[in-house]
Design a protein around this motif. Structure first.
Motif, PDB file in Angstrom:
ATOM      1  N   VAL A 446       0.831  -1.119   0.084  1.00 35.63           N
ATOM      2  CA  VAL A 446      -0.042   0.071   0.115  1.00 35.63           C
ATOM      3  C   VAL A 446       0.896   1.106   0.020  1.00 35.63           C
ATOM      4  O   VAL A 446       1.697   1.337   0.711  1.00 35.63           O
ATOM      5  CB  VAL A 446      -0.764  -0.084   1.198  1.00 35.63           C
ATOM      6  CG1 VAL A 446      -1.849   1.247   1.148  1.00 35.63           C
ATOM      7  CG2 VAL A 446      -1.922  -1.177   1.067  1.00 35.63           C
ATOM      8  N   ALA A 447       0.679   1.956  -1.022  1.00 36.30           N
ATOM      9  CA  ALA A 447       1.636   3.241  -1.192  1.00 36.30           C
ATOM     10  C   ALA A 447       0.632   4.586  -1.013  1.00 36.30           C
ATOM     11  O   ALA A 447      -0.550   4.230  -0.992  1.00 36.30           O
ATOM     12  CB  ALA A 447       2.149   3.504  -2.573  1.00 36.30           C
ATOM     13  N   SER A 448       1.237   5.541  -0.077  1.00 38.37           N
ATOM     14  CA  SER A 448       0.835   6.787   0.211  1.00 38.37           C
ATOM     15  C   SER A 448       1.418   7.944  -0.579  1.00 38.37           C
ATOM     16  O   SER A 448       2.563   8.194  -0.590  1.00 38.37           O
ATOM     17  CB  SER A 448       0.614   7.046   1.605  1.00 38.37           C
ATOM     18  OG  SER A 448       0.152   8.327   2.012  1.00 38.37           O
ATOM     19  N   ASP A 449       0.688   8.839  -1.028  1.00 39.71           N
ATOM     20  CA  ASP A 449       1.109  10.244  -1.705  1.00 39.71           C
ATOM     21  C   ASP A 449       0.765  11.201  -0.781  1.00 39.71           C
ATOM     22  O   ASP A 449      -0.081  11.586  -0.733  1.00 39.71           O
ATOM     23  CB  ASP A 449       0.739  10.223  -3.144  1.00 39.71           C
ATOM     24  CG  ASP A 449       1.491  11.348  -3.974  1.00 39.71           C
ATOM     25  OD1 ASP A 449       1.933  12.070  -3.270  1.00 39.71           O
ATOM     26  OD2 ASP A 449       0.902  11.419  -5.046  1.00 39.71           O
ATOM     27  N   PRO A 450       1.864  11.836  -0.230  1.00 40.26           N
ATOM     28  CA  PRO A 450       1.316  12.671   0.750  1.00 40.26           C
ATOM     29  C   PRO A 450       1.051  14.168  -0.081  1.00 40.26           C
ATOM     30  O   PRO A 450       0.619  15.164   0.795  1.00 40.26           O
ATOM     31  CB  PRO A 450       2.940  13.181   1.725  1.00 40.26           C
ATOM     32  CG  PRO A 450       3.867  12.717   0.789  1.00 40.26           C
ATOM     33  CD  PRO A 450       3.156  11.473  -0.116  1.00 40.26           C
ATOM     34  N   THR A 451       1.295  14.273  -1.216  1.00 39.99           N
ATOM     35  CA  THR A 451       0.947  15.553  -1.829  1.00 39.99           C
ATOM     36  C   THR A 451      -0.217  15.812  -2.194  1.00 39.99           C
ATOM     37  O   THR A 451      -0.691  16.878  -2.573  1.00 39.99           O
ATOM     38  CB  THR A 451       1.922  15.811  -3.127  1.00 39.99           C
ATOM     39  OG1 THR A 451       1.819  14.692  -4.006  1.00 39.99           O
ATOM     40  CG2 THR A 451       3.472  15.817  -2.721  1.00 39.99           C
ATOM     41  N   VAL A 452      -1.163  14.654  -2.180  1.00 47.03           N
ATOM     42  CA  VAL A 452      -2.458  14.790  -2.680  1.00 47.03           C
ATOM     43  C   VAL A 452      -3.353  15.384  -1.590  1.00 47.03           C
ATOM     44  O   VAL A 452      -3.207  15.289  -0.229  1.00 47.03           O
ATOM     45  CB  VAL A 452      -3.108  13.210  -2.821  1.00 47.03           C
ATOM     46  CG1 VAL A 452      -4.567  13.214  -3.175  1.00 47.03           C
ATOM     47  CG2 VAL A 452      -2.209  12.379  -3.896  1.00 47.03           C
TER      48      VAL A 452
END
Length: 906
Positions: A446-452
């Motif tokens: 599971v990957a997370s994009d903090p810029t979203v």
């Protein structure tokens, strides 16, 4: 063979002894008596009777001696022997041949003296009988057994790996024939017996790991350890340095740890350990040494990988767990080496008087390291396969090696996998029960994009790294894991729901022990799947309840259907009536606040007023971009404001689709509204214009064209309203009611929008159809303008005629002659001028009809060539009287094909 069967066994045995010794029956009397005693004894073999295994061992020995032709010949002869059934004890014969073949004193190429081989089987005295058997090495003990106990036990392992042969004296002393008792044998027998005794003593002391006391007395010190093996075997060469086997053992123990010995060193060019070429050593010992040195090479390979990766923090927790598993296996390997070193140290402390049978030899090392070598080979293969991998990809690589039929290797890989997967389980359980993702080195799937940003959290912030999904976790399980944690974060960050995850999910589970990792592989379809499913269903149900109860998701969806898709008929009709005076004006003269007031008036005057204020406050008016020549009808649009959690379902892309569909439906509704006004004008003016018979043909032409247009628009509206909107909406509503998670609702809503976009001819594939339909709409507007012009001129002329007649009657009532000739001439001239305009009107209507029917005909052809059957049936309904079929051959052929296909279905 028949002659042999008639002879007694004693005669055959005596003939065999004479054949082996090459002497007469008198000279082999003693050997014959001994053979009779051995054959008549009740000795039981100590190994399993496996004929195939013994035959394979003989062939391997022949191949080692580079006698491949003899091995093939042996295989063929053995096959023929099996097919004949003459011999009942073929295993015993093959085992005898194998035992004779593996005598270390025989010539290396071929056996030349069978008598000598037979003599080797005789004991030094008549007190015991030697017996050969194959000993299979057992699992390696972690502590070295006591020497005295091992000497009294059944014996230790053989000296040549799995197929090694060991010589044991068993069953204690036996009765000795009188002919072989001391003092009763003659000269040649005594000499032969003394020679055989000395040869057998060497054989027992050199080959047997431990010999019972009754047979090994006096043999322990017969050959000291300081005597080199090469000298015993006759392989010494001039100018070469001789080395004892004990020195080789010491070097090999260093090589096991990846350290160069005195005579065994790493050859960098060949990437292997090699014995110094100046060392004189027999071929058999050199081969055994090379086989043992392979452990050092395997050890170095595994150790190099762990040393490089252990200090690499970017390798991640999964990689560090893999290195820890390798270290643990190396630790067990080092325990074996410590046992071997301790035994060697005991021998050095107590001297060589322990005896050769208790010493540490190369052959014993070969047996002791059999299982560790398999483990190291597996670890080295894992290291090669896992190069460049990390995280879940590394776990998949390890899991792939567990798919084997070897239970030993499968258990090893399973143990390593339990260690490697432990961090993954920690990530997983923390994600699904707390919604937390602390994946510093990007190891979890599971990957997370903090810029979203928050408004795109559900769609873009959390995704699946497909390369990091372990192979033992199915894609459906991975998708559910993603949804669980994403739902928890969506509740906290978007819905502002502060309910602890522990209250959302009934029972939490942690992965603090390796037992959970073991459960993962033993019950992938059971407990693990149950935990994932329970967390998935409970979290998704709670999220949908929050969206429906707190944010009215389903009510907003129904509002989209009623207002943006024109489902609220009374509201749309009244709004169109109120907006008509405004929308006929040029688009540049419109003001949004005026249109907003009209919208609120339409809401208060219709059933829309009973909707929830939460919905009504989101309705608004929107003006599109103005182009030159546009009217209010071209730029007017309704809008529905969405924000917060419901914006996750009604995204900007979805709202743009709603806007496109609304503009199409609004334009179609406007055309229907125009045709209604046309029909009203025809009905109202029909009686008024009866006094003008010259207009009857033109008016009839208008009525026919208007009827054709009304039929077209009614069929199109029926298709759009019922076959497209209602059917698609019913399918959407059923899916929403059965949805298990928010993704199901979003997917169903997107399918709904895509369906109505494509079936309303708004997609890229239907651009030609849409252009034709818009051209038809334009022709209807042109017809309205032409009819309005006609009625305006006709009513104006009618008004002038009525005024003339009224003035004429008024003058007559006043007693005058009415109108003068000049007045009548003026009136007739004007009437004549009007009548001259009628052909022009008729011609204009004929041209308009021609253009309209041409566009409709092309539209029907495009419908028939479409791949959508509903559009083909729409073409059939639009041409209900087959008018266009008669005009267009392509249309006629298509309709016939369609009817044939439909009849075949029925």
């Amino acid at each position: 063979m028949a002659g042999l069967d008639q002879k007694s066994p004693n005669v055959l045995l005596q003939s065999l002894c004479c054949r082996i010794m090459g002497k007469s029956e008198v000279d082999v009397a003693h050997q014959f008596q001994y053979a009779v005693r051995v054959v008549g004894s009740n000795y039981a073999p100590t190994i399993e009777r496996d004929e195939f295994l013994v035959a394979e061992k003989i062939k391997k020995e022949l191949v080692k001696q580079r006698r491949e032709a003899d091995a093939a010949l042996l295989s063929e002869l053995h096959r023929k022997l099996q097919s004949q059934g003459v011999l009942k004890n073929r295993w015993s014969i093959l085992y005898l041949l194998l035992s004779l073949c593996e005598d270390p004193r025989k010539p290396p190429v071929r056996v030349a003296n069978y008598a000598a081989l037979f003599a080797q089987a005789l004991p030094r005295d008549a007190q015991s009988t030697p017996q050969y058997y194959c000993a299979r090495p057992q699992s390696l003990p972690l502590s070295y057994p006591d020497r005295t106990q091992s000497a009294q036990s059944s014996g230790s392992m053989g000296s040549s790996g799995v197929s090694s042969l060991s010589i044991y004296a068993t069953n204690g002393p036996t009765h000795t024939p009188q002919s072989l008792l001391p003092g009763q044998t003659q000269g040649m027998g005594d000499c032969l017996r003394q020679q055989l005794s000395s040869r057998l003593a060497w054989n027992l002391s050199a080959a047997a790991p431990s010999v019972p006391t009754s047979t090994s007395r006096g043999l322990a010190n017969s050959v000291p350890r300081s005597v080199p093996r090469s000298r015993r075997e006759g392989d010494t060469g001039s100018g070469s340095v001789e080395i004892s086997e004990s020195a080789l053992v010491r070097d090999i123990l260093y090589v096991f740890q990846g350290i160069d010995g005195k005579c065994i060193k790493m050859c960098s060019s060949e990437s292997c350990y090699k014995i110094d070429g100046k060392i004189a050593i027999s071929k058999s010992l050199r081969d055994i040494t090379s086989r043992l040195a392979e452990l050092g090479w395997l050890h170095n390979k595994v150790r190099k990988y762990t040393d490089q990766r252990s200090l690499d923090r970017a390798f991640g927790l999964v990689g560090q767990s893999f290195c820890a598993a390798l270290h643990q296996e190396l630790k067990e390997y080092y325990r074996l080496l410590s046992v071997l070193h301790s035994q060697l140290q005991v021998e050095d402390d107590q001297g060589v008087n322990l005896g050769v049978e208790n010493s540490l030899t190369l052959r014993r090392l070969l047996v002791w390291t059999y299982d560790p070598k398999i483990r190291l080979k597996t670890l080295a293969a894992l290291v090669d396969h896992c190069q460049g991998r990390k995280g879940g990809e590394l776990a998949s690589a390890v899991h792939a090696y567990g798919k084997t039929g070897d239970p030993y290797m499968r258990a090893l890989v399973q143990h390593i996998l339990s260690l490697v997967s432990h961090p993954i389980l920690n990530f997983l359980y923390r994600w699904i029960y707390d919604g937390e993702l602390e994946d510093t080195y990007h190891e979890f799937f599971v990957a997370s994009d903090p810029t979203v940003k928050t408004d795109r959290l559900w769609h873009d912030k959390y995704t699946l790294r497909k390369s990091m999904i372990p192979s033992f976790i199915a894609m459906d399980q991975a998708r559910k894991v993603l949804l669980i944690g994403k739902s928890i974060n969506f509740l906290h960050q978007v819905c502002h729901d502060r309910t602890p995850p522990g209250k959302i999910i009934a029972a939490s589970k942690s992965a603090d022990s390796l037992k959970d990792a073991a459960e993962l592989f033993t019950d992938l379809e059971g407990a693990f799947q149950g935990n994932i499913d329970a967390a998935y269903f409970e979290t998704s149900k709670y999220l949908l309840d929050v969206l429906n109860k707190n944010y009215h998701l389903l009510e907003h969806m129904q509002a989209m259907r009623r207002y943006l898709l024109l489902g609220q008929g009374d509201f749309i009709r009244h709004l169109m009536d109120l907006l008509k005076p405004e929308l006929v004006r040029p688009a540049t003269t419109l003001y949004q606040h005026n249109l907003t007031g009209i919208l609120e008036t339409a809401v208060r005057a219709t059933n829309a007023q009973f909707d929830s204020p939460e919905i009504l406050k989101r309705l608004d008016v929107r003006l599109l971009e103005v182009s030159p020549g546009d009217t209010g009808w071209d730029v007017f649009s309704m809008d529905y404001h969405v924000d917060g959690p419901i914006a996750t379902v009604f995204t900007r892309e979805c709202m743009s689709h709603y806007l496109r569909v609304f503009n199409f439906l609004w334009r179609a509704k406007r055309i229907e509204y125009i045709l209604t006004d046309i029909w009203k004008g025809q009905m109202c003016n029909a009686k008024l214009l009866k006094s003008m018979p010259e207009l009857s043909g033109v008016l009839h032409q208008c009525h026919i064209l208007a009827s054709e247009m009304v039929h077209f628009i009614h069929q199109m509206q029926y298709y759009i309203t019922f076959e497209v909107l209602e059917c698609s909406w019913d399918e959407l509503w059923n899916k929403v009611q059965q949805a298990q998670d928010l993704d199901h609702i979003i997917a169903a809503h997107e399918v709904f929008l895509d369906t109505i976009i494509s079936r309303c001819l708004l997609d890229t594939n239907s651009r030609a159809l849409l252009n034709q339909l818009r051209a038809i709409f334009d022709q209807i507007i042109e017809f309205q303008n032409a009819q309005d012009t006609l009625y305006r001129a006709a009513l104006e002329e009618l008004q002038l005629r009525l005024q003339f007649e009224e003035r004429k009657k008024r003058l007559q009532s006043e007693g005058e002659w009415g109108v003068t000739a000049a007045d009548e001439e003026v009136e007739n001239k004007r009437v004549q001028e009007f009548c001259e305009t009628i052909p022009k009107m008729r011609s204009q209507l004929r041209i308009l009809t021609h253009f309209y029917q041409g566009i409709v005909q092309q539209f029907l052809v495009l419908l028939m060539t479409s791949t959508d059957e509903s559009l083909q049936f729409l073409s059939f309904r639009l041409d209900f009287n087959e008018h266009y079929k008669a005009r267009e051959p392509r249309l006629r052929m298509s309709l016939g094909t369609t009817r044939g296909r439909r009849s075949s279905y029925m």
